[in-house]
Design an enzyme around this catalytic site. Sequence first.
Site, PDB file in Angstrom:
ATOM      1  N   GLY A 148       0.769  -1.231   0.000  1.00 49.30           N
ATOM      2  CA  GLY A 148       0.000   0.000   0.000  1.00 49.30           C
ATOM      3  C   GLY A 148       0.802   1.283   0.000  1.00 49.30           C
ATOM      4  CE1 TYR A 159       3.997  -8.626 -12.084  1.00 47.77           C
ATOM      5  CE2 TYR A 159       3.211  -8.265 -14.315  1.00 47.77           C
ATOM      6  CZ  TYR A 159       3.140  -7.995 -12.970  1.00 47.77           C
ATOM      7  OH  TYR A 159       2.230  -7.096 -12.503  1.00 47.77           O
ATOM      8  CG  ASN A 163       0.966  -1.325 -19.989  1.00 45.12           C
ATOM      9  OD1 ASN A 163       0.279  -2.248 -20.424  1.00 45.12           O
ATOM     10  ND2 ASN A 163       2.281  -1.378 -19.961  1.00 45.12           N
TER      11      ASN A 163
END
Length: 378
Positions: free
Chosen positions: A10, A189, A218
């Site tokens: 966060g 990933y 993106n």
Amino acid sequence: MSEHVLITGGAGFIGTRLASRFVRDNHTVTVLDSLIPQVHGEDPATTSTLLRSLDGIADVIVGTVTSKEDLRRALHNATIVIHLAAETGTGQSMYEIDRYVDANVGGTAKLLDILANEEHTVRRIVIASSRSIYGEGAYETSSGRRVYPEHRADADMAAGDFEVHAPGEGALRLIPTDETALVHPSSVYGITKQMQESLVMTVAPTTGVEPVSVRYQNVYGPGQSLKNPYTGILSIFSTLIRQGKEINIFEDGEESRDFVYIDDVVEATYLAATAPAAAGRIFNVGSGVATSVNEVVAALFAAYGTEVPTRISGNYRLGDIRHNVADTSALREILGFAPTVAFEDGVKRFAEWVLTEPVEADGYERSLKEMAERKLLK
């Protein structure tokens, strides 16, 4: 109803904005973040503007999702979990495999293990997935048939053919990829994001927790890391422009991505966390517009009012996809939300913010060298 929200990761680009959004509606926020130097610098307390932005609005726990002890502390009284914590960057993931799998898959498994076996107050978990799980995404043949091509071959790209092909088919046309598309990631990933999502969507309901997945495209905007050379071409190119250095455009520059502004991402995620209709659903979070790398460079030159030399080199990275654009109709139809910031406007806002920041040390060349040494950059 006031919620107690835990945002893992966060203190990052998305997480800090999201924390502010929840606090604005009188929710309580706890942040769990490991404050990695690649994003926050070597001394986050003094160098991280992202961390400082949480002062007075969130309880920040410095820790990692790979530690059950840290997770237990962070989960205390939480009713909603936004699981953003992850190692990011397609290229780097191809040679730091253990680290990516440990943080992304292992961290998610530990979180779910606690929810499955220990007392908790969590009612909903939102997992930050990624467009990378689609691999090359959806295309259409000349006959109108939808196909999901395999990853591009090294031999084709070495010969200068960067387009996507399907056996026995002619030219393919890019079409928006929706949430029912074939999932076949082309990078480590992407594989870890697929596994994170699958774990959450499968396990959470068995623990009485509502799962929601948001597949980010993106994401860009003010607050994006200018230090991390492994993610975000807008940041990378902006640093090169400010340094007066040449921009090396990979492939032929016509590869495209779906760029979505940070404010739109935050609002979509907030709705995914709070709207009753979101429970059990998967949402693409993007702009629905494909923008080429050449168009990105032109937009940045216009936003900064200056240009630097560019070179379309034909270099390419193994694991990269050619194109990507999201079908965002589910977000609109189920949650009533559509992106509001066009790319041209978003780039101007981003550039205005960048010009207020110091010029960061250039780690981009180092990242390219690392990939070339491992034969991942050609």
